[in-house]
Write a protein that holds these residues in place. Structure first.
Motif, PDB file in Angstrom:
ATOM      1  N   MET A  60       0.754  -1.132  -0.010  1.00 27.89           N
ATOM      2  CA  MET A  60      -0.038   0.087  -0.028  1.00 27.89           C
ATOM      3  C   MET A  60       0.947   1.240   0.086  1.00 27.89           C
ATOM      4  O   MET A  60       0.750   2.325  -0.803  1.00 27.89           O
ATOM      5  CB  MET A  60      -0.872  -0.150   0.944  1.00 27.89           C
ATOM      6  N   VAL A  61       1.901   1.054   0.738  1.00 22.78           N
ATOM      7  CA  VAL A  61       2.820   2.321   0.935  1.00 22.78           C
ATOM      8  C   VAL A  61       3.557   2.629  -0.539  1.00 22.78           C
ATOM      9  O   VAL A  61       3.561   3.821  -1.234  1.00 22.78           O
ATOM     10  CB  VAL A  61       3.845   2.203   1.776  1.00 22.78           C
ATOM     11  N   LEU A  62       3.868   1.671  -0.926  1.00 17.58           N
ATOM     12  CA  LEU A  62       4.346   1.633  -2.571  1.00 17.58           C
ATOM     13  C   LEU A  62       3.418   2.064  -3.604  1.00 17.58           C
ATOM     14  O   LEU A  62       3.819   2.924  -4.291  1.00 17.58           O
ATOM     15  CB  LEU A  62       4.920   0.018  -3.170  1.00 17.58           C
ATOM     16  N   VAL A  63       2.276   1.706  -3.662  1.00 17.95           N
ATOM     17  CA  VAL A  63       1.261   2.244  -4.512  1.00 17.95           C
ATOM     18  C   VAL A  63       1.055   3.686  -4.425  1.00 17.95           C
ATOM     19  O   VAL A  63       0.831   4.667  -5.283  1.00 17.95           O
ATOM     20  CB  VAL A  63      -0.034   1.363  -4.338  1.00 17.95           C
ATOM     21  N   GLY A  64       0.905   4.037  -2.988  1.00 25.86           N
ATOM     22  CA  GLY A  64       0.641   5.575  -2.605  1.00 25.86           C
ATOM     23  C   GLY A  64       1.870   6.281  -3.146  1.00 25.86           C
ATOM     24  O   GLY A  64       1.563   7.445  -3.645  1.00 25.86           O
ATOM     25  N   ALA A  65       3.254   5.918  -2.907  1.00 25.22           N
ATOM     26  CA  ALA A  65       4.324   6.608  -3.401  1.00 25.22           C
ATOM     27  C   ALA A  65       4.389   6.816  -4.893  1.00 25.22           C
ATOM     28  O   ALA A  65       4.622   7.973  -5.298  1.00 25.22           O
ATOM     29  CB  ALA A  65       5.502   5.725  -2.874  1.00 25.22           C
ATOM     30  N   LEU A  66       4.116   5.638  -5.720  1.00 24.59           N
ATOM     31  CA  LEU A  66       4.005   5.753  -7.153  1.00 24.59           C
ATOM     32  C   LEU A  66       2.910   6.864  -7.682  1.00 24.59           C
ATOM     33  O   LEU A  66       3.273   7.518  -8.511  1.00 24.59           O
ATOM     34  CB  LEU A  66       3.613   4.303  -7.877  1.00 24.59           C
ATOM     35  N   GLY A  67       1.901   7.122  -6.986  1.00 27.80           N
ATOM     36  CA  GLY A  67       1.051   7.855  -7.241  1.00 27.80           C
ATOM     37  C   GLY A  67       1.268   9.129  -7.084  1.00 27.80           C
ATOM     38  O   GLY A  67       1.249  10.123  -7.834  1.00 27.80           O
ATOM     39  N   VAL A  68       2.115   9.543  -6.084  1.00 31.68           N
ATOM     40  CA  VAL A  68       2.550  10.830  -5.652  1.00 31.68           C
ATOM     41  C   VAL A  68       3.666  11.393  -6.816  1.00 31.68           C
ATOM     42  O   VAL A  68       3.908  12.383  -7.181  1.00 31.68           O
ATOM     43  CB  VAL A  68       3.259  10.929  -4.326  1.00 31.68           C
ATOM     44  N   LEU A  69       4.502  10.110  -7.010  1.00 29.03           N
ATOM     45  CA  LEU A  69       5.635  10.228  -7.941  1.00 29.03           C
ATOM     46  C   LEU A  69       5.076  10.730  -9.348  1.00 29.03           C
ATOM     47  O   LEU A  69       5.487  11.652  -9.983  1.00 29.03           O
ATOM     48  CB  LEU A  69       6.603   9.207  -8.004  1.00 29.03           C
ATOM     49  N   MET A  70       3.924  10.408  -9.689  1.00 27.85           N
ATOM     50  CA  MET A  70       3.273  10.669 -10.807  1.00 27.85           C
ATOM     51  C   MET A  70       2.586  11.948 -11.104  1.00 27.85           C
ATOM     52  O   MET A  70       2.652  12.555 -12.016  1.00 27.85           O
ATOM     53  CB  MET A  70       2.210   9.630 -11.347  1.00 27.85           C
ATOM     54  N   VAL A  71       2.247  12.572  -9.991  1.00 28.65           N
ATOM     55  CA  VAL A  71       1.602  14.011  -9.977  1.00 28.65           C
ATOM     56  C   VAL A  71       2.792  14.780  -9.406  1.00 28.65           C
ATOM     57  O   VAL A  71       2.314  16.193  -9.440  1.00 28.65           O
ATOM     58  CB  VAL A  71       0.441  14.064  -9.061  1.00 28.65           C
ATOM     59  N   SER A  72       4.052  14.371  -9.185  1.00 29.42           N
ATOM     60  CA  SER A  72       4.805  15.356  -8.754  1.00 29.42           C
ATOM     61  C   SER A  72       5.562  16.307  -9.846  1.00 29.42           C
ATOM     62  O   SER A  72       5.217  16.069 -11.235  1.00 29.42           O
ATOM     63  CB  SER A  72       6.087  14.428  -7.918  1.00 29.42           C
ATOM     64  N   THR A  73       6.642  17.011  -9.669  1.00 30.19           N
ATOM     65  CA  THR A  73       7.217  17.706 -10.896  1.00 30.19           C
ATOM     66  C   THR A  73       8.634  17.314 -10.968  1.00 30.19           C
ATOM     67  O   THR A  73       9.552  18.066 -11.394  1.00 30.19           O
ATOM     68  CB  THR A  73       7.230  19.236 -10.300  1.00 30.19           C
ATOM     69  N   LEU A  74       8.963  16.348 -10.401  1.00 29.24           N
ATOM     70  CA  LEU A  74      10.381  15.559 -10.533  1.00 29.24           C
ATOM     71  C   LEU A  74      10.490  15.265 -12.061  1.00 29.24           C
ATOM     72  O   LEU A  74       9.762  15.024 -12.698  1.00 29.24           O
ATOM     73  CB  LEU A  74      10.387  14.405  -9.695  1.00 29.24           C
ATOM     74  N   ARG A  75      11.581  15.345 -12.494  1.00 26.30           N
ATOM     75  CA  ARG A  75      12.164  15.131 -13.939  1.00 26.30           C
ATOM     76  C   ARG A  75      12.592  13.773 -14.108  1.00 26.30           C
ATOM     77  O   ARG A  75      13.490  13.311 -13.404  1.00 26.30           O
ATOM     78  CB  ARG A  75      13.050  16.225 -14.343  1.00 26.30           C
ATOM     79  N   PHE A  76      12.084  13.061 -15.144  1.00 27.13           N
ATOM     80  CA  PHE A  76      12.318  11.719 -15.408  1.00 27.13           C
ATOM     81  C   PHE A  76      12.831  11.574 -16.785  1.00 27.13           C
ATOM     82  O   PHE A  76      12.190  12.194 -17.928  1.00 27.13           O
ATOM     83  CB  PHE A  76      11.411  10.763 -15.164  1.00 27.13           C
ATOM     84  N   SER A  77      13.876  10.895 -17.091  1.00 26.18           N
ATOM     85  CA  SER A  77      14.515  11.117 -18.690  1.00 26.18           C
ATOM     86  C   SER A  77      13.477  10.340 -19.488  1.00 26.18           C
ATOM     87  O   SER A  77      12.681   9.180 -18.990  1.00 26.18           O
ATOM     88  CB  SER A  77      15.829  10.188 -18.620  1.00 26.18           C
ATOM     89  N   SER A  78      13.283  10.941 -20.638  1.00 27.73           N
ATOM     90  CA  SER A  78      12.249  10.294 -21.507  1.00 27.73           C
ATOM     91  C   SER A  78      13.013   9.454 -22.534  1.00 27.73           C
ATOM     92  O   SER A  78      12.361   8.491 -23.124  1.00 27.73           O
ATOM     93  CB  SER A  78      11.564  11.486 -22.307  1.00 27.73           C
ATOM     94  N   PHE A  79      14.331   9.315 -22.686  1.00 24.73           N
ATOM     95  CA  PHE A  79      15.165   8.702 -23.561  1.00 24.73           C
ATOM     96  C   PHE A  79      14.641   8.664 -25.292  1.00 24.73           C
ATOM     97  O   PHE A  79      14.761   7.776 -26.188  1.00 24.73           O
ATOM     98  CB  PHE A  79      14.890   7.173 -23.536  1.00 24.73           C
ATOM     99  N   LYS A  80      14.117   9.867 -25.438  1.00 25.64           N
ATOM    100  CA  LYS A  80      13.591  10.124 -26.904  1.00 25.64           C
ATOM    101  C   LYS A  80      14.489  10.369 -27.794  1.00 25.64           C
ATOM    102  O   LYS A  80      14.411  10.123 -29.157  1.00 25.64           O
ATOM    103  CB  LYS A  80      12.354  11.314 -26.834  1.00 25.64           C
ATOM    104  N   THR A  81      15.672  10.778 -27.386  1.00 23.57           N
ATOM    105  CA  THR A  81      16.618  11.077 -28.213  1.00 23.57           C
ATOM    106  C   THR A  81      17.780  10.046 -28.368  1.00 23.57           C
ATOM    107  O   THR A  81      18.670   9.988 -29.202  1.00 23.57           O
ATOM    108  CB  THR A  81      17.435  12.290 -27.811  1.00 23.57           C
ATOM    109  N   VAL A  82      17.563   9.006 -27.851  1.00 22.04           N
ATOM    110  CA  VAL A  82      18.386   7.758 -27.767  1.00 22.04           C
ATOM    111  C   VAL A  82      18.423   7.121 -29.224  1.00 22.04           C
ATOM    112  O   VAL A  82      17.108   6.778 -29.401  1.00 22.04           O
ATOM    113  CB  VAL A  82      18.195   6.781 -26.471  1.00 22.04           C
ATOM    114  N   GLY A  83      19.416   6.951 -29.848  1.00 17.59           N
ATOM    115  CA  GLY A  83      19.495   6.452 -30.974  1.00 17.59           C
ATOM    116  C   GLY A  83      19.084   7.104 -32.135  1.00 17.59           C
ATOM    117  O   GLY A  83      18.926   6.637 -33.189  1.00 17.59           O
ATOM    118  N   THR A  84      18.519   8.402 -32.119  1.00 17.71           N
ATOM    119  CA  THR A  84      17.819   9.102 -33.080  1.00 17.71           C
ATOM    120  C   THR A  84      19.314   9.803 -33.777  1.00 17.71           C
ATOM    121  O   THR A  84      19.091  10.242 -34.995  1.00 17.71           O
ATOM    122  CB  THR A  84      16.977  10.111 -32.577  1.00 17.71           C
ATOM    123  N   ARG A  85      20.159  10.372 -33.227  1.00 18.98           N
ATOM    124  CA  ARG A  85      21.206  11.371 -33.916  1.00 18.98           C
ATOM    125  C   ARG A  85      22.262  10.347 -34.603  1.00 18.98           C
ATOM    126  O   ARG A  85      22.828  10.786 -35.483  1.00 18.98           O
ATOM    127  CB  ARG A  85      21.957  12.046 -32.573  1.00 18.98           C
TER     128      ARG A  85
END
Length: 294
Positions: A208-233
């Motif tokens: 339950m703590v993990l599920v709640g923490a994941l929900g908080v992380l999703m609505v937070s403003t923390l930056r997570f890498s998108s990896f969209k530029t990997v393999g494109t250049r």
């Protein structure tokens, strides 16, 4: 005088369907995961070792389906960008697929595998478990809505939203959050009720703590890498070799590699924020020292 070849409109329209096919596969995997979880819950209720083993098979298949959906979700976006076939309908359809596959399905899986059978129905903890799963789904929906606004209005964002670049996501992506829950279940698919009443309740509280923490992380403003530029250049052989090696590791040691990848991705975003805070605190101090020097 040369004549131009007629535009092959049928082929062009077919290219637009390719990302949608991967999105449809994403939805299909999410639906399969939910139905497998429902089927597993029928065996969890009895509590016999044979039924728990049968339930673990359904739960493991549901977790694997979410893993395949994660692959399809990465492919549909990358193919759409490579073929320049990104559309508004595709963006909205992808969000609907994500809320089913990585929002609803992991919430149901966490309930069936964890606190659904270990916590007494009607108790306060059981009600709190329902609420945690619901809030996880709501946070995932808000995360997708915020992403859609940022994607459709890249220059002028709505009030209260954070300006981002293509290299980072704002908030934990819902596929990673759902993928972590699926990876944990894939690592140990037998329901928690097998550990006995006391240990199962402790593990359910941690879940339950993990599920709640994941929900908080999703609505937070923390930056997570998108990896969209990997393999494109650059299309170097090194990138291909790394991708093949990672695929082989997942094929051979999926229970360990998938769990390590999800945890590593989340820790990378959290540690980057911590290091960024220390870096910002040290910059004013260094600037002040330089100003005092003659």
């Amino acid at each position: 005088m040369e004549t131009k070849n007629p535009e092959r409109r049928g082929l062009r329209k077919g290219v637009y369907l390719i990302p949608s096919c991967f999105t449809a596969a994403n939805i299909g995997m999410g639906f399969y995961a939910v139905m497998s979880a429902v089927r597993a819950f029928q065996f969890v209720g009895t509590g016999t070792p044979a039924d728990l083993l049968q339930a673990s098979i359904y739960l493991d298949n549901a977790a694997k389906a979410i893993g395949w959906a994660l692959l399809f979700d990465m492919l549909d976006g990358r193919i759409a960008r490579m073929t320049k076939t990104t559309t508004e309908i595709g963006i909205q359809l992808d969000s609907i697929a994500d809320i089913v596959t990585f929002g609803l399905a992991p919430a149901v899986l966490a309930y069936v595998w964890g606190y659904g059978a270990t916590l007494e129905e009607g108790s306060g903890l059981h009600t709190l478990a329902w609420f945690r799963s619901f809030m996880y789904l709501m946070c995932g929906g808000f995360r997708l809505a915020r992403f859609n606004v940022q994607a459709s209005r890249p220059r002028i964002l709505a009030e209260g939203l954070v300006k981002t670049d293509k290299k980072n996501f704002v908030g934990l992506p819902i596929p990673v959050a759902g993928g972590l829950i699926a990876a944990i279940i894939h690592f140990a698919p037998i329901p928690l009720v097998q550990y006995g009443p006391e240990r199962a309740q402790i593990y359910s509280l941690l879940l339950m703590v993990l599920v709640g923490a994941l929900g908080v992380l999703m609505v937070s403003t923390l930056r997570f890498s998108s990896f969209k530029t990997v393999g494109t250049r650059s299309r170097s052989m090194r990138t291909v070799i790394l991708a093949v090696a990672l695929g082989m590791l997942i094929f051979l040691y999926s229970r360990y590699v998938l769990l390590a990848l999800c945890i590593g991705y989340i820790l990378n975003g959290l540690l980057s924020r911590v290091f960024g805070m220390f870096r910002r605190r040290s910059e004013p101090v260094e600037t002040g020292v330089q100003l005092k020097q003659p």
